[in-house]
Design a protein around this motif. Structure first.
Motif, PDB file in Angstrom:
ATOM      1  N   ASN A  17      32.122  31.490  42.226  1.00 22.19           N
ATOM      2  CA  ASN A  17      33.432  32.016  41.867  1.00 22.19           C
ATOM      3  C   ASN A  17      34.191  30.951  41.088  1.00 22.19           C
ATOM      4  O   ASN A  17      34.339  29.835  41.576  1.00 22.19           O
TER       5      ASN A  17
ATOM      6  N   ASN B 272      35.210  39.357  36.714  1.00 21.46           N
ATOM      7  CA  ASN B 272      36.424  38.697  37.187  1.00 21.46           C
ATOM      8  C   ASN B 272      37.678  39.463  36.803  1.00 21.46           C
ATOM      9  O   ASN B 272      38.778  38.928  36.850  1.00 21.46           O
TER      10      ASN B 272
ATOM     11  N   PHE C 216      38.670  42.393  41.121  1.00 19.92           N
ATOM     12  CA  PHE C 216      38.507  41.149  41.889  1.00 19.92           C
ATOM     13  C   PHE C 216      39.717  40.248  41.639  1.00 19.92           C
ATOM     14  O   PHE C 216      39.664  39.350  40.790  1.00 19.92           O
TER      15      PHE C 216
ATOM     16  N   ASP D 299      31.746  39.442  48.131  1.00 22.00           N
ATOM     17  CA  ASP D 299      32.965  40.248  48.002  1.00 22.00           C
ATOM     18  C   ASP D 299      32.775  41.532  47.191  1.00 22.00           C
ATOM     19  O   ASP D 299      33.731  42.204  46.858  1.00 22.00           O
ATOM     20  N   TYR D 300      31.540  41.894  46.882  1.00 21.10           N
ATOM     21  CA  TYR D 300      31.324  43.052  46.011  1.00 21.10           C
ATOM     22  C   TYR D 300      31.538  44.375  46.747  1.00 21.10           C
ATOM     23  O   TYR D 300      32.181  45.269  46.229  1.00 21.10           O
TER      24      TYR D 300
ATOM     25  N   HIS E 214      35.336  37.091  41.173  1.00 23.93           N
ATOM     26  CA  HIS E 214      34.174  37.556  41.925  1.00 23.93           C
ATOM     27  C   HIS E 214      33.323  36.382  42.404  1.00 23.93           C
ATOM     28  O   HIS E 214      33.075  35.438  41.668  1.00 23.93           O
TER      29      HIS E 214
END
Length: 189
Positions: free
Chosen positions: A175, A159, A164, A26-27, A168
């Motif tokens: 996560n 986080n 995010f 998800d970065y 993250h």
């Protein structure tokens, strides 16, 4: 030996693969790469060897008005310091395939980014590195060789709900991410 070039769109699938493996699922999104093609302030450099793309860095150039939405720094002396500069160069991400690490690609990309920051006459350059739960700082060597100095460590940074909202998805610890961020800075003017 890798060569460095500005991001060509046909490398997008491979760069997304590198990003997911090295930075987490998800970065970065495809849009993060694509916006560098048309932005006057942002750029992406790619390291390639005979096998194709092996790494990338996405960089931003911005003013103090974008410190909070881009850097997500907590209030404190580090944030106060960066707010003194009018033009900031940020190594937003640096990633190299695990199989290509320790062969100089990261150094070449960061050096090329630093030259671009010089060309754009930034006042200061900075980076947020990952300090994994085992104490390893992912890009420490390459940013330190480029003259950046460690300024601070921020626990829970990856986080931050501004960046995010769901925590993250870290490639090391999952996560929520338990890693911290190490903030590096290089005064240029």
């Amino acid at each position: 030996m890798a060569i460095i070039m500005h991001f060509p769109e046909e490398y997008l699938p491979k760069l997304m693969e590198i990003s997911m493996a090295e930075l987490g699922s998800d970065y970065l999104e495809e849009e993060d790469f694509l916006m560098t093609l048309t932005s006057k302030d942002d750029f992406c450099l790619v390291a390639i060897d005979e096998t194709g793309p092996i790494g990338f860095t996405i960089c931003n150039v911005f003013g103090k008005e974008k410190v909070d939405p881009i850097l997500h720094m907590p209030d404190g002396p580090e944030r106060d310091e960066i707010m003194k500069y009018d033009k900031i160069g940020y190594l937003a991400s640096v990633a190299v395939l695990d199989s290509a690490k320790r062969k100089g690609a990261g150094k070449l990309m960061v050096d090329a980014a630093e030259r671009e920051f010089d060309r754009r006459r930034v006042d200061v350059s900075c980076a947020m590195a990952w300090k994994s739960v085992d104490g390893t700082v992912n890009i420490a060597k390459v940013v330190e060789r480029a003259g950046m100095k460690e300024v601070a460590e921020f626990a829970g940074y990856w986080n931050d709900p501004r960046a995010f909202p769901n925590g993250h998805d870290c490639p090391v610890c999952g996560n929520p991410c338990s890693c911290s961020a190490v903030y590096y800075l290089k005064r240029r003017r």
